[in-house]
Design an enzyme around this catalytic site. Sequence first.
Site, PDB file in Angstrom:
ATOM      1  N   HIS A   1      -9.841 -56.258 -29.120  1.00  0.00           N
ATOM      2  CA  HIS A   1     -10.060 -56.740 -27.959  1.00  0.00           C
ATOM      3  C   HIS A   1      -8.755 -56.865 -27.001  1.00  0.00           C
ATOM      4  CE1 HIS A   1     -14.335 -58.724 -28.684  1.00  0.00           C
ATOM      5  NE2 HIS A   1     -14.352 -57.477 -28.755  1.00  0.00           N
TER       6      HIS A   1
ATOM      7  N   GLU B   1     -26.798 -56.046 -23.174  1.00  0.00           N
ATOM      8  CA  GLU B   1     -27.590 -57.401 -23.551  1.00  0.00           C
ATOM      9  C   GLU B   1     -28.141 -57.880 -22.533  1.00  0.00           C
ATOM     10  OE1 GLU B   1     -23.730 -57.542 -26.379  1.00  0.00           O
ATOM     11  OE2 GLU B   1     -24.142 -56.704 -24.494  1.00  0.00           O
TER      12      GLU B   1
ATOM     13  N   ASP C   1     -17.958 -57.074 -30.291  1.00  0.00           N
ATOM     14  CA  ASP C   1     -17.526 -57.978 -31.615  1.00  0.00           C
ATOM     15  C   ASP C   1     -18.809 -57.995 -32.423  1.00  0.00           C
ATOM     16  OD1 ASP C   1     -19.631 -59.289 -30.201  1.00  0.00           O
ATOM     17  OD2 ASP C   1     -18.361 -60.974 -29.270  1.00  0.00           O
TER      18      ASP C   1
ATOM     19  N   GLU D   1     -21.192 -59.950 -33.100  1.00  0.00           N
ATOM     20  CA  GLU D   1     -22.420 -60.487 -32.639  1.00  0.00           C
ATOM     21  C   GLU D   1     -23.241 -59.231 -31.959  1.00  0.00           C
ATOM     22  OE1 GLU D   1     -25.190 -63.605 -32.939  1.00  0.00           O
ATOM     23  OE2 GLU D   1     -22.898 -63.414 -33.639  1.00  0.00           O
TER      24      GLU D   1
ATOM     25  N   ARG E   1     -14.634 -63.046 -24.738  1.00  0.00           N
ATOM     26  CA  ARG E   1     -14.609 -63.744 -25.984  1.00  0.00           C
ATOM     27  C   ARG E   1     -13.751 -62.928 -27.118  1.00  0.00           C
ATOM     28  NH1 ARG E   1     -20.324 -63.709 -24.825  1.00  0.00           N
ATOM     29  NH2 ARG E   1     -21.235 -65.913 -24.693  1.00  0.00           N
TER      30      ARG E   1
ATOM     31  N   TYR F   1     -13.603 -58.599 -21.258  1.00  0.00           N
ATOM     32  CA  TYR F   1     -14.666 -59.500 -22.227  1.00  0.00           C
ATOM     33  C   TYR F   1     -13.794 -60.754 -22.502  1.00  0.00           C
ATOM     34  CZ  TYR F   1     -17.883 -60.187 -26.002  1.00  0.00           C
ATOM     35  OH  TYR F   1     -18.824 -60.784 -26.605  1.00  0.00           O
TER      36      TYR F   1
ATOM     37  N   ASP G   1     -21.936 -55.476 -26.695  1.00  0.00           N
ATOM     38  CA  ASP G   1     -20.504 -55.952 -26.856  1.00  0.00           C
ATOM     39  C   ASP G   1     -19.981 -55.688 -28.225  1.00  0.00           C
ATOM     40  OD1 ASP G   1     -20.721 -57.335 -24.446  1.00  0.00           O
ATOM     41  OD2 ASP G   1     -21.237 -59.372 -25.360  1.00  0.00           O
TER      42      ASP G   1
END
Length: 908
Positions: free
Chosen positions: A374, A9, A98, A100, A329, A327, A96
């Site tokens: 995670h 990203e 997740d 998103e 989040r 990470y 990532d």
Amino acid sequence: MAHKLVIVESPAKARTIAGYLGEGYVVESSIGHIRDLPNNAADTPAKIKDKPWGRLAVDVDNGFEPYYVVPRDKKSHITKLKGLLKGADELFLATDGDREGEAIAWHLLDELKPKNIPVKRMVFHEITKQAILEAAEHPRELAMDLVEAQETRRILDRLYGYEVSPVLWRKVMSGLSAGRVQSVATRLVVDREAERLRFRAASYWDLEGTFDAGSDHDQRMFPAKVHSVDGARVARGSDFGPDGLLKPASEGKVVHLDRARAEGLVGALAESTYEVRSVESKPYKRSPYAPFRTTTLQQEASRKLGMSASVTMSVAQRLYENGFITYMRTDSTTLSEGAVAAARDQVRELYGAEYVPDRPRVYASKVKNAQEAHEAIRPAGESFRTPAQTGLRGEQFRLYELIWMRTVASQMRDAVGQSVSIRIGGTAATGEDVVFSASGRVITFHGFLKAYVEGTDHGAASDDQETRLPALAEGDAVSAASLAANGHETKPPSRYTEATLIKELEDREIGRPSTYASIIGTILNRGYVYKKGTALVPAWLAFSVVRLLTEHFPRQIDYEFTAQMEDVLDEIAAGRSDRNTELAEFYFGTGDVDGLKKLVNELGDIDAKGLATFPLPFGASAEESGIHLRVGKYGPYLEGPGDDGTAFAKRANVPDDLPPDELTLEKAEELLANPAGEERELGRHPETGLVVVAKNGRFGPYVTELLPEDAPKSAKPRTGSLFSTMTLDTVTIDQAVKLLSLPRVVGTDAEGVEITAQNGRYGPYLKKGTDSRSLTSEDQIFDITLDEALAIYAQPKQRGRAAAAPPLKELGNDPVSGQPIVVKAGRFGEYVTDGEYNATLRKDDSVEAVTLERAAELLAERRAKGPAKKGAKKAPAKKAPAKKATAKKAAAKKTTAKKTTKAAAKKA
């Protein structure tokens, strides 16, 4: 030469990973999302503009298909990525892990359309060489269920925002926004303020004493509070309800002491003797806190470092991208085996083997449906760097240190000790049996508390707090060294801070941890909520918005319903629920449940004036109240009776920074008596003959002259701010004439430069040319002599500014820089500084009330903006690039094999 293309990203992440992968790999960033639903009509593809659902960019009649657009500023970057893809023999989507990140990976795949090369999904939770190489060696396929869950969330938010916001524009105020979680968060803040508005304080008294155990005890003196009188427990704050009355459960079971009875008891106990009635000792044990997840990190960074949620996440993002932490989040409190071993090794090395538990500690997540597998937020790597070994500085160092300490402490032994409760009794002269209670705690082995102590909210005692009591036994005699009666009042529920609002949202299972920072940022930026110190205060505008939503969209703003929607998204992510079914129920409804579309289309008549009207005092009916607060286009204002008694004939603006719970009936009457802009005529100026009036202005009360109607347009009336000792009601014409005479010429220096005394927005001062010096009082403006002024100018002036004055207040060390924070008076008002950064106090702050935590928050916000740029010219504003429609995703049913890509996208 062929290469493997890796897409992440962010550019920072790309640079770090490129260094680990080495030759044969090209690592490039997508620079965030590459496409999204159009933001406005200009971005909407012409092909769908005339559709009934065109403004939504979601085909609600055909499987809720979204129409995505690529922003023009991303078009050249997409071209670059496609060019890199032409020379690649493998594509790794390394966004990532997740929902998103999974969605970004799918959008990249759908937009780049790689042909004849393998596409792999590369996932990692820390950016270390070992983790990156392992992720490249063990890729997986795209998780389409996660993509579906993210897309469902995006469509839900679009439907809610684009259908409900226009209702707010028409009925409350243009430019407002509604959001599926944002509006519920606003409601929480409004509901808490409403509780404060309805709150009625209760008064209660108790007795506090200092008791003497005798000379044979090392710990001789100890405090105790009254516990009971004649066997009935003495009422405390928790026994009273928000109405100021005893709770039904406490009635008849407690004795409510008032001042007279409490003071009478003190007198009646003056000659009493006391003995120990009971001693209860229990083992004390406190286990370590779990490692950080997103919300607990945000809460602790707020308490300990004064960081807002958005600043915390920004700093954590940089730490993650540069390979310092995992990470950030995450809902998980799990540590990998390697991380557990690293933490235990560090405990052994830094604190000794006696601090390492026999078995590794395992933490289960308390978050229902914890999202994706995670790890907790921890230092990166299989061995941890101490904060000193990282080379980090400032806020990155402090946040890493916080994460490191919490992680290490999570693998340490329990803190243990003894807690003791002592009851002491005596008979008053009135014959009443009075019992006092004392509690103590001694920690005999601090365990994890050696490494980390969690912060607390609202002044609660910390876990490492100790209170020592003398070693007393039942029947021992003690004496009262002092006794006093103390009065108390119950307090309204505390306003939310960022930390406590995040905790409340998580406890209610509303929203996702990764969204909390942006949610709080949105309600602040939209003006629904503002900060008073660290407290979140709702604007009256928020009261109007929440009133409309609760009356006309009760299900959509319901706490439980919003939490249930998170369960729905989790079910979709797990492949157990169908996206279209859930979206149809939300938008079209089902059975006897009305969907959003019907609620919007069949709103009926809404009394906009009624929504914006709040009779005072809060909760009174319109008939009972003679004063109303109205939320208007330009802010809140009051309507009250005119001087002749005419109902609602007089108006007055409500200051923007006045919290709703401080707008009492008395305050409203005061504002109506002196509304901003209303004049009080004082008389005529003896020299000019002009009428002098006193007025209340934006920056406070002032006096001014009224110019005649035929005065030239260039003429400006003289004005003068009232001194702090003056009020609009009491200022006289003589005082006004003196104020209008300012600035006062004190004299000239040896070089003939004039020295004047003036009153400014930030206080009285002297001015000589461009050299200004502060005065200590307003009276000096008229009294200071030339010799006294010259003496002030004879003092050295540091760095071209006023001679350094002593700090107005010392607050303690900054949690980020470690330097002492002080409050100083500057040319533009009071500010806090740690010697490196300065932050001006806001309008809601005062020198007297500002705390270390508030000062640290202001400095953290200032640091987040970076160093001040000197001499830089503003670049000309660029036109916002138009967005181009690129693709519409085709509906595709998932097979049991779960395809890794969706059907080929249709051109919009």
